[in-house]
Every structure is written in structure tokens, then in C-alpha cells.
Design an enzyme around this catalytic site. Structure first.
Site, mmCIF file in Angstrom:
data_model
loop_
_atom_site.group_PDB
_atom_site.id
_atom_site.type_symbol
_atom_site.label_atom_id
_atom_site.label_comp_id
_atom_site.label_asym_id
_atom_site.label_seq_id
_atom_site.Cartn_x
_atom_site.Cartn_y
_atom_site.Cartn_z
ATOM 1 N N ARG A 50 33.268 30.750 19.488
ATOM 2 C CA ARG A 50 34.162 31.433 20.861
ATOM 3 C C ARG A 50 35.579 30.809 20.613
ATOM 4 O O ARG A 50 36.602 31.770 20.881
ATOM 5 C CB ARG A 50 33.362 30.993 22.119
ATOM 6 C CG ARG A 50 34.008 31.665 23.479
ATOM 7 C CD ARG A 50 33.480 31.385 24.578
ATOM 8 N NE ARG A 50 33.896 32.143 25.570
ATOM 9 C CZ ARG A 50 34.807 32.095 26.344
ATOM 10 N NH1 ARG A 50 35.613 31.106 26.254
ATOM 11 N NH2 ARG A 50 35.036 32.958 27.404
ATOM 12 N N CYS A 102 46.819 39.378 34.300
ATOM 13 C CA CYS A 102 45.536 39.837 34.154
ATOM 14 C C CYS A 102 45.505 40.743 33.086
ATOM 15 O O CYS A 102 44.492 40.841 32.524
ATOM 16 C CB CYS A 102 45.319 40.349 35.689
ATOM 17 S SG CYS A 102 45.131 39.417 37.089
ATOM 18 N N CYS A 152 48.243 42.935 36.741
ATOM 19 C CA CYS A 152 49.672 42.501 36.592
ATOM 20 C C CYS A 152 49.844 42.127 35.154
ATOM 21 O O CYS A 152 49.093 42.078 34.038
ATOM 22 C CB CYS A 152 49.864 41.191 37.532
ATOM 23 S SG CYS A 152 48.747 39.575 36.914
ATOM 24 N N HIS A 167 43.209 35.898 41.215
ATOM 25 C CA HIS A 167 43.448 37.407 41.128
ATOM 26 C C HIS A 167 42.201 38.146 41.234
ATOM 27 O O HIS A 167 41.158 37.705 40.394
ATOM 28 C CB HIS A 167 44.522 37.689 40.167
ATOM 29 C CG HIS A 167 45.987 37.495 40.329
ATOM 30 N ND1 HIS A 167 46.855 38.312 39.802
ATOM 31 C CD2 HIS A 167 46.474 36.420 40.796
ATOM 32 C CE1 HIS A 167 48.074 37.785 40.390
ATOM 33 N NE2 HIS A 167 47.925 36.619 40.843
ATOM 34 N N GLU A 170 41.245 40.522 39.687
ATOM 35 C CA GLU A 170 40.261 40.871 38.350
ATOM 36 C C GLU A 170 39.520 39.714 37.858
ATOM 37 O O GLU A 170 38.560 39.753 37.586
ATOM 38 C CB GLU A 170 41.493 41.585 37.369
ATOM 39 C CG GLU A 170 42.077 42.849 37.949
ATOM 40 C CD GLU A 170 43.322 42.455 38.545
ATOM 41 O OE1 GLU A 170 44.134 43.330 38.380
ATOM 42 O OE2 GLU A 170 43.387 41.463 39.165
#
Length: 403
Positions: A373, A204, A144, A80, A82
Site C-alpha cells: 500500500r 479533497c 476543493c 471535510h 468528502e
């Protein structure tokens, strides 16, 4: 100096206009036109006023869950626009680091070496984004997922939810695409046709929301670059795609992420919510082309950085078979890993070099240097709820690809 949404959009749209025709959607016969989302990352140097697009991508597809084990760090899971643009930005950052170590410079226009006094045991990355650089992200369509639910509802002749949730709505379930679109503030999978193979790739909206805490850096890049100031300053959407209610719910501390407000972690991580700006600009290949008899989705995706461009089909470079190592995109996991290892070797960094040469990617992801992380991601996913991991295909070694 403040930057407007139109200025950010113009930087990305102008860059797209310069692309070769083969990297753009086609205009078919009988006035049938293709459409595709476009996204880009723009850097603004507050000291000089310089505004520059450093990564841009088009795309609207992802890999079905059943094919994830075959990806093996070669085929992209999600392209996608993004997510593709964010991966391209990571490639750009690593290539900036490569320029520094091969030229022995201390700083490029956007990336610098960190002084030893800046480093600590848990925050020891050798590189950082230059001070005073702000990051803007442009999207031609509403991402989305939760940030586009009001737009989805408004587009229906019948606003009745399409399907009921697959589990109790009181337990923050993960919902398929736009299914049960009246249930808001929840984690969703990528939307797809009802007859398409299912995916566990998160929307996204959800992935960008997570980036407000993990920074825009991927796991590999975060081993080399401090995440401290690599957060989105502002997200830019066309006014036609901007629902204030939706983006505040999806991204802001007053919405579903309120438990994260003010949160900080070790190693330079923090919850850093971005502003959302509108733009009057519309992408020429958006879903809002009004001069076409029919609009159809494009199956071609493209990426661009100042260091090069690629065209992608099915998560693989155009012209290569899916899952073929020779079709590995420059932003796939294996090639980003290879590039980071080469940078570490050129920098003669023994500690980082040893870590980056682990036998399998899975062991690298689960290693000590990425523990903080992982902690950030776990904490945010718990707040968001319904985040089912899209696991598999990470037991590959660092071989078979160029950087």
C-alpha cells in the site's frame, strides 16, 4: 442496470433529511443561514438493484499543521465532508466484518469472508466486498482543489490569480488552497482564510484522486479487507458544481494522472478511474441557498452510518475538549485500530492479531503488511507531484479508547 446521478444524490439527501436537528446547520436570526458541504457513499447491488447509503458526513475544516503532533490518533486531521464520509465508510466496513465474526456468518449484505483459495502471501486479507457491489460517491460541492478551479475563477469579479506560487511553477509545487488558481493540474493544500494557521492537509480533489489507486480503504481497514473491488464506480456532483474540463484534468487518465493509465500493483491494487455524473438535485444547506440574507459556514460536522452517528467540532466529539481521549470519534485512527484488533481477535487470526497489536501506530503503518500500500501511494504521489507529507502525531499506542 445503470444508476443515475439523481438516484445517488437522492439516497444521500434522503438520509441526511432523517438526521436530528442538532446535527444540521442552523438558521440564525435575521435570515442568516449556515451552509456546509455534504458527502455520502452509496452501495448498489447490481444483482438485486438495491441502492443504499451506508455513510454520510458534513464538514469543511481540518487541523492546522502545528497541531498535528497533538492529535495522537484521537483528534481528526481532516473533516471535510468528502474525507469524513470516506472515513465513515471505513468504519461501516469494519463493523460489517465485526458482525460476521461475532455471528459466525460467511456473508452480510455487503461484506463476505474470503475463501482460503482466494488468498495469497501478499493478498491475504480475511474479508472482501461482495461481488457485484458498485460504490458511488456523492458530493454537494465540487471537491476543493484542482476539480474546483474553474468554478473558483468564474466566481471572481477579477479573475487575476490571487497570489503567486511559493516555488517554481515548473516543479509541480503544492499550492495553498485556491492560491494562483490559474495554475492547473497541481497538488493543493486545503483552502482556508488568509489569516488562518497553515495546513499541509491536501485538497479533497487530491485525496480522492489518490483513492483511485489505493481504494477507499484506510491503512487499518486494508489490513482486514481486500482492496480489490473497493473503488469508486462513479462520483456524483450537482450540475452547478460540475466542470467537465476540471474533473477530467483532475481525475481521468487523459489528465494529470495519464502516467497511471492501466497501472496495476500486487495485493489487489490498480488504477481505477471513476466516471463523473451530474445531478439536478441541490443540497438544502449548500452555498447556493437563494433565500438567505447572508450565508455563513457551519462549524458543526456530523457523520452517519447504519451503526450510529456523531457530531464533531474541531475534530473531536461535541462536548469534549479538543485532544481529549474521551472525545475520540469512532472514525479516528485509534478507535479504528482498536476495532480492527478486536475483529482479528474474535476471528482467532494469529498472524493479523499479532500485527495489529504492535506497540505504536507508527510501527504498524511502517510494517511489512502495509508495504504494498505504501508503494502504491509513493508511485501516485510521484506522478501528482508536490505532495508534502502531513506528518506527526503517530507515535501513540492502542490504549485509552473503546472501539
Amino acid at each position: 442496470m445503470d444508476v443515475s446521478g439523481d438516484e445517488i444524490a437522492d439516497a444521500v439527501l434522503t438520509q441526511f433529511d432523517s438526521w436530528e436537528k442538532k446535527r444540521k446547520p442552523m438558521n440564525r436570526a435575521d435570515n442568516v443561514k449556515e451552509w456546509v458541504p455534504l458527502s455520502g457513499i452509496v452501495l448498489h447491488d447490481a444483482k438485486t438493484g438495491t441502492l443504499k447509503c451506508v455513510a454520510a458526513a458534513t464538514g469543511m475544516k481540518c487541523l492546522p499543521q502545528k497541531l498535528i503532533p497533538r492529535a495522537q490518533g484521537v483528534t481528526l486531521h481532516d473533516w471535510h465532508a468528502e474525507i469524513f464520509a470516506i472515513r465513515s465508510f471505513n468504519r461501516f466496513i469494519l463493523e460489517e466484518c465485526q458482525v460476521l465474526v461475532t455471528s459466525d456468518k460467511k456473508s452480510s449484505e455487503y461484506v463476505r469472508r474470503r475463501d482460503e483459495l482466494e488468498k495469497s502471501e501478499t493478498h491475504a486479507q480475511p474479508f472482501a466486498l461482495n461481488d457485484g457491489v458498485n460504490i458511488y460517491m456523492y458530493c454537494s460541492e465540487a471537491p476543493c482543489g484542482d476539480a474546483s478551479m474553474e468554478l473558483t475563477m468564474a466566481a471572481q469579479e477579477d479573475a487575476t490569480p490571487w497570489a503567486k506560487a511559493e516555488s517554481s511553477l515548473t516543479e509541480k509545487p503544492i499550492l495553498h488552497g485556491r492560491g494562483y488558481f490559474s495554475n492547473l493540474g497541481v497538488t493543493r493544500r486545503k483552502p482556508s482564510r488568509p489569516d488562518a494557521p497553515p495546513t499541509l492537509s491536501k485538497s479533497c480533489t487530491d485525496k480522492i484522486a489518490l483513492k483511485q489507486s489505493t481504494s477507499l480503504l484506510s491503512s487499518i481497514t486494508s489490513l482486514m479487507v481486500s482492496p480489490e473491488n473497493i473503488y469508486i464506480h462513479s462520483l456524483v456532483l450537482p450540475h452547478s458544481q460540475l466542470s467537465t474540463v476540471a474533473v477530467e484534468r483532475a481525475f481521468s487518465p487523459s489528465g494529470r494522472l495519464k502516467e497511471l493509465d492501466g497501472r496495476e500493483w500486487d495485493s489487489g491494487y490498480r488504477f481505477s478511474p471513476f466516471r463523473v455524473l451530474g445531478t439536478t438535485r441541490e443540497f438544502s444547506y449548500s452555498r447556493r441557498q437563494n433565500d438567505a440574507k447572508e450565508l455563513v459556514p457551519s462549524n458543526i460536522s456530523s457523520l452517519w452510518t447504519p451503526y450510529g452517528a456523531e457530531t464533531i467540532i474541531g475534530g473531536t466529539m461535541q462536548g469534549r475538549k479538543q485532544f481529549d481521549v474521551r472525545g475520540a470519534s469512532k472514525v479516528c485512527k485509534r478507535r479504528l485500530w482498536k476495532l480492527a484488533a478486536e475483529i482479528s481477535s474474535a476471528a482467532e487470526s494469529t498472524e493479523w492479531g499479532t500485527y495489529l497489536l504492535k506497540d505504536k501506530y507508527l510501527n504498524l503503518k511502517d510494517g511489512d503488511m502495509l508495504a504494498q500500500r505504501r508503494k502504491v501511494k509513493e508511485d501516485v504521489r510521484k506522478v501528482m507531484g508536490g505532495w508534502i507529507r502531513n506528518e506527526g502525531g503517530e507515535d501513540f499506542a492502542l490504549d485509552g479508547v473503546e472501539s
